[in-house]
Scaffold this motif. Structure first.
Motif, PDB file in Angstrom:
ATOM      1  N   ASP A   3      -5.742  -2.656  -6.868  1.00 31.13           N
ATOM      2  CA  ASP A   3      -4.573  -3.504  -7.090  1.00 31.13           C
ATOM      3  C   ASP A   3      -4.675  -4.304  -8.381  1.00 31.13           C
ATOM      4  O   ASP A   3      -3.675  -4.554  -9.057  1.00 31.13           O
ATOM      5  N   ASP A   4      -5.894  -4.728  -8.734  1.00 31.99           N
ATOM      6  CA  ASP A   4      -6.038  -5.644  -9.866  1.00 31.99           C
ATOM      7  C   ASP A   4      -6.097  -4.938 -11.214  1.00 31.99           C
ATOM      8  O   ASP A   4      -5.842  -5.560 -12.252  1.00 31.99           O
ATOM      9  N   PHE A   5      -6.415  -3.635 -11.223  1.00 28.03           N
ATOM     10  CA  PHE A   5      -6.512  -2.943 -12.503  1.00 28.03           C
ATOM     11  C   PHE A   5      -5.840  -1.568 -12.477  1.00 28.03           C
ATOM     12  O   PHE A   5      -4.993  -1.265 -13.330  1.00 28.03           O
ATOM     13  N   GLY A   6      -6.189  -0.741 -11.507  1.00 28.79           N
ATOM     14  CA  GLY A   6      -5.675   0.630 -11.465  1.00 28.79           C
ATOM     15  C   GLY A   6      -4.161   0.705 -11.375  1.00 28.79           C
ATOM     16  O   GLY A   6      -3.515   1.453 -12.133  1.00 28.79           O
ATOM     17  N   GLN A   7      -3.566  -0.058 -10.446  1.00 26.77           N
ATOM     18  CA  GLN A   7      -2.117  -0.010 -10.279  1.00 26.77           C
ATOM     19  C   GLN A   7      -1.370  -0.529 -11.502  1.00 26.77           C
ATOM     20  O   GLN A   7      -0.395   0.085 -11.943  1.00 26.77           O
ATOM     21  N   PRO A   8      -1.782  -1.666 -12.103  1.00 24.03           N
ATOM     22  CA  PRO A   8      -1.098  -2.101 -13.331  1.00 24.03           C
ATOM     23  C   PRO A   8      -1.208  -1.085 -14.463  1.00 24.03           C
ATOM     24  O   PRO A   8      -0.257  -0.895 -15.228  1.00 24.03           O
ATOM     25  N   GLU A   9      -2.390  -0.427 -14.592  1.00 23.66           N
ATOM     26  CA  GLU A   9      -2.546   0.588 -15.625  1.00 23.66           C
ATOM     27  C   GLU A   9      -1.611   1.763 -15.381  1.00 23.66           C
ATOM     28  O   GLU A   9      -1.014   2.319 -16.314  1.00 23.66           O
ATOM     29  N   LEU A  10      -1.462   2.157 -14.116  1.00 23.73           N
ATOM     30  CA  LEU A  10      -0.550   3.240 -13.768  1.00 23.73           C
ATOM     31  C   LEU A  10       0.878   2.871 -14.140  1.00 23.73           C
ATOM     32  O   LEU A  10       1.618   3.675 -14.729  1.00 23.73           O
ATOM     33  N   TYR A  11       1.280   1.658 -13.792  1.00 28.17           N
ATOM     34  CA  TYR A  11       2.632   1.190 -14.078  1.00 28.17           C
ATOM     35  C   TYR A  11       2.928   1.226 -15.576  1.00 28.17           C
ATOM     36  O   TYR A  11       3.962   1.737 -16.019  1.00 28.17           O
ATOM     37  N   THR A  12       1.992   0.706 -16.370  1.00 27.24           N
ATOM     38  CA  THR A  12       2.170   0.677 -17.815  1.00 27.24           C
ATOM     39  C   THR A  12       2.255   2.085 -18.392  1.00 27.24           C
ATOM     40  O   THR A  12       3.078   2.383 -19.262  1.00 27.24           O
ATOM     41  N   HIS A  13       1.394   2.966 -17.888  1.00 25.36           N
ATOM     42  CA  HIS A  13       1.363   4.345 -18.373  1.00 25.36           C
ATOM     43  C   HIS A  13       2.677   5.058 -18.067  1.00 25.36           C
ATOM     44  O   HIS A  13       3.217   5.777 -18.921  1.00 25.36           O
TER      45      HIS A  13
ATOM     46  N   ILE B 219       5.648   3.801 -17.667  1.00 27.85           N
ATOM     47  CA  ILE B 219       6.703   3.303 -18.552  1.00 27.85           C
ATOM     48  C   ILE B 219       6.619   4.002 -19.907  1.00 27.85           C
ATOM     49  O   ILE B 219       7.622   4.452 -20.469  1.00 27.85           O
ATOM     50  N   GLY B 220       5.396   4.124 -20.423  1.00 27.98           N
ATOM     51  CA  GLY B 220       5.210   4.731 -21.736  1.00 27.98           C
ATOM     52  C   GLY B 220       5.581   6.199 -21.774  1.00 27.98           C
ATOM     53  O   GLY B 220       6.323   6.645 -22.669  1.00 27.98           O
ATOM     54  N   VAL B 221       5.081   6.983 -20.811  1.00 28.71           N
ATOM     55  CA  VAL B 221       5.339   8.429 -20.861  1.00 28.71           C
ATOM     56  C   VAL B 221       6.802   8.733 -20.554  1.00 28.71           C
ATOM     57  O   VAL B 221       7.371   9.703 -21.097  1.00 28.71           O
ATOM     58  N   THR B 222       7.436   7.932 -19.705  1.00 27.80           N
ATOM     59  CA  THR B 222       8.853   8.151 -19.426  1.00 27.80           C
ATOM     60  C   THR B 222       9.687   7.876 -20.670  1.00 27.80           C
ATOM     61  O   THR B 222      10.656   8.585 -20.960  1.00 27.80           O
ATOM     62  N   ALA B 223       9.300   6.857 -21.425  1.00 26.17           N
ATOM     63  CA  ALA B 223       9.993   6.556 -22.682  1.00 26.17           C
ATOM     64  C   ALA B 223       9.849   7.710 -23.673  1.00 26.17           C
ATOM     65  O   ALA B 223      10.808   8.063 -24.377  1.00 26.17           O
ATOM     66  N   ILE B 224       8.662   8.316 -23.736  1.00 30.42           N
ATOM     67  CA  ILE B 224       8.452   9.466 -24.624  1.00 30.42           C
ATOM     68  C   ILE B 224       9.351  10.619 -24.207  1.00 30.42           C
ATOM     69  O   ILE B 224       9.967  11.284 -25.053  1.00 30.42           O
TER      70      ILE B 224
ATOM     71  N   SER C  53       0.813  -1.210   0.000  1.00 29.53           N
ATOM     72  CA  SER C  53       0.000   0.000   0.000  1.00 29.53           C
ATOM     73  C   SER C  53       0.843   1.254   0.000  1.00 29.53           C
ATOM     74  O   SER C  53       0.415   2.300  -0.483  1.00 29.53           O
ATOM     75  N   TRP C  54       2.073   1.147   0.551  1.00 28.21           N
ATOM     76  CA  TRP C  54       2.938   2.334   0.598  1.00 28.21           C
ATOM     77  C   TRP C  54       4.045   2.255  -0.448  1.00 28.21           C
ATOM     78  O   TRP C  54       4.954   3.067  -0.463  1.00 28.21           O
ATOM     79  N   ALA C  55       4.001   1.238  -1.299  1.00 28.52           N
ATOM     80  CA  ALA C  55       5.099   1.040  -2.246  1.00 28.52           C
ATOM     81  C   ALA C  55       5.266   2.261  -3.141  1.00 28.52           C
ATOM     82  O   ALA C  55       4.321   2.970  -3.455  1.00 28.52           O
ATOM     83  N   LYS C  56       6.491   2.469  -3.539  1.00 21.19           N
ATOM     84  CA  LYS C  56       6.801   3.590  -4.406  1.00 21.19           C
ATOM     85  C   LYS C  56       6.266   3.299  -5.798  1.00 21.19           C
ATOM     86  O   LYS C  56       6.694   2.345  -6.439  1.00 21.19           O
ATOM     87  N   ARG C  57       5.317   4.093  -6.274  1.00 21.64           N
ATOM     88  CA  ARG C  57       4.695   3.843  -7.569  1.00 21.64           C
ATOM     89  C   ARG C  57       5.313   4.684  -8.680  1.00 21.64           C
ATOM     90  O   ARG C  57       5.261   4.303  -9.839  1.00 21.64           O
ATOM     91  N   PHE C  58       5.848   5.857  -8.338  1.00 20.06           N
ATOM     92  CA  PHE C  58       6.422   6.740  -9.342  1.00 20.06           C
ATOM     93  C   PHE C  58       7.941   6.640  -9.262  1.00 20.06           C
ATOM     94  O   PHE C  58       8.548   7.084  -8.291  1.00 20.06           O
ATOM     95  N   PRO C  59       8.587   6.045 -10.260  1.00 21.17           N
ATOM     96  CA  PRO C  59      10.042   5.903 -10.207  1.00 21.17           C
ATOM     97  C   PRO C  59      10.738   7.256 -10.294  1.00 21.17           C
ATOM     98  O   PRO C  59      10.210   8.215 -10.874  1.00 21.17           O
ATOM     99  N   ASP C  60      11.938   7.328  -9.736  1.00 18.94           N
ATOM    100  CA  ASP C  60      12.713   8.565  -9.782  1.00 18.94           C
ATOM    101  C   ASP C  60      12.911   9.033 -11.221  1.00 18.94           C
ATOM    102  O   ASP C  60      12.936  10.241 -11.495  1.00 18.94           O
TER     103      ASP C  60
ATOM    104  N   GLN D  16       0.484  14.021 -26.306  1.00 18.38           N
ATOM    105  CA  GLN D  16      -0.911  14.114 -26.727  1.00 18.38           C
ATOM    106  C   GLN D  16      -1.223  13.137 -27.849  1.00 18.38           C
ATOM    107  O   GLN D  16      -2.317  12.576 -27.909  1.00 18.38           O
ATOM    108  N   ARG D  17      -0.244  12.913 -28.749  1.00 21.19           N
ATOM    109  CA  ARG D  17      -0.465  11.947 -29.829  1.00 21.19           C
ATOM    110  C   ARG D  17      -0.543  10.517 -29.283  1.00 21.19           C
ATOM    111  O   ARG D  17      -1.374   9.721 -29.720  1.00 21.19           O
ATOM    112  N   ALA D  18       0.332  10.190 -28.342  1.00 19.81           N
ATOM    113  CA  ALA D  18       0.383   8.820 -27.826  1.00 19.81           C
ATOM    114  C   ALA D  18      -0.685   8.552 -26.769  1.00 19.81           C
ATOM    115  O   ALA D  18      -1.271   7.465 -26.725  1.00 19.81           O
ATOM    116  N   TYR D  19      -0.910   9.542 -25.902  1.00 22.52           N
ATOM    117  CA  TYR D  19      -1.871   9.383 -24.803  1.00 22.52           C
ATOM    118  C   TYR D  19      -2.759  10.628 -24.732  1.00 22.52           C
ATOM    119  O   TYR D  19      -2.553  11.511 -23.896  1.00 22.52           O
TER     120      TYR D  19
END
Length: 298
Positions: A244-254, A256-261, A170-177, A282-285
């Motif tokens: 945990d089953d949907f919101g957090q995985p979607e956040l993680y995937t998102h 990764i994508g925006v950081t790559a952009i 519940s307290w895990a770091k979700r936003f990487p440095d 805006q084009r990607a997301y």
């Protein structure tokens, strides 16, 4: 005065933290200074073993906003204990101060006096106190029934590990440095690490880059669930409300994508770099329907 010696030593494992602990010949239970800093989410060390006694409080209690919540008993208990372990001079604190320190941060939080830079310590204190209370009652029952005489020494540690797992999550770091480092790079700001307070506008950027683009209405709903306090801060992290089953995985995937952009934008001019990132984002997301608005020129 003779320096006492430690007759027993070990490590208390709390989540990912290893807390060196000792029992002195006179029965005092001691936690190492560095271990306490780590348990509270602090880094570094206490120079020369000083701290405690008079006005010289250790760094995790020295901020002025905490002082109204520190009892005289806790001030006395923060006097460092010098002792010998394997012929080496070691500094530590009485183990009893750790719950007391946690209570100080809880009191400051309850009164709305906690600084933004201290909130991660209060979150860590939550984990510690929940673990202590749960394992403590098990230990008391074992002592009352004399079961501790036949209990495997790993039992309490196993209980602690099992109990902590959901709270760690519940307290895990979700936003990487790296996510924030890339924002700073594109804006032309100096990166000083996560321990330094980030400009308030970074929170607005996070809302726009992440929550306004994951799902329609998500940002509006999060702002209702997690409104700002009178101090213009939010009591919780927005990601704590994601499932945990949907919101957090979607956040993680998102993320990764925006950081790559962000990493694909290599303009030297910060204004041009940020504008180009916004176009690619805006084009990607594309932003979902939301009432959130942001002036990107600040």
């Amino acid at each position: 005065m003779n320096t006492p010696e430690a007759t027993h030593s070990g490590e208390l494992k709390i989540g990912n933290i290893m807390l060196p602990c000792f029992v002195l010949a006179d029965g005092r239970r001691i936690l190492s200074q560095r271990g306490i800093l780590g348990a509270l989410g602090r880094s570094g060390s206490i120079r020369g073993g000083t701290g405690g006694g008079g006005d010289k409080l250790p760094p995790f209690l020295s901020q002025n906003n905490l002082k109204p919540f520190i009892t005289k008993e806790l001030v006395v208990a923060t006097n460092p204990v010098r002792f010998l372990f394997e012929k080496n001079l070691v500094y530590g604190y009485l183990a009893e101060i750790l719950p007391g320190v946690c209570e100080v941060y809880f009191s400051a939080r309850d009164e709305g006096k906690l600084l933004q830079s201290q909130k991660h310590i209060a979150e860590q204190a939550d984990i510690l106190m929940r673990a202590f209370s749960h394992v403590g009652i098990i230990a008391l029952v074992d002592e009352a029934t004399q079961y501790q005489e036949i209990r495997d020494k790993k039992t309490l540690q196993d209980i602690l590990d099992k109990y902590l797992r959901p709270y760690q999550a519940s307290w895990a770091k979700r936003f990487p440095d790296e996510f924030y480092k890339q924002i700073f790079r594109l804006k032309g700001w100096q990166w000083q690490g996560m321990q330094i307070n980030r400009p308030q506008v970074v929170g607005h950027y996070t809302n726009d880059i992440v929550y306004a683009r994951i799902a329609p209405g998500l940002l509006d709903e999060l702002q209702k669930l997690n409104p700002k306090t009178e101090g213009e801060e939010r009591e919780h992290k927005n990601h704590h409300f994601l499932t945990d089953d949907f919101g957090q995985p979607e956040l993680y995937t998102h993320l990764i994508g925006v950081t790559a952009i962000m990493k694909t934008v290599t303009y030297n001019d910060p204004k041009a770099a940020w504008a180009e990132f916004q176009r690619r984002l805006q084009r990607a997301y594309p932003k979902k329907n939301t009432n959130f608005d942001l002036d990107f020129d600040e």
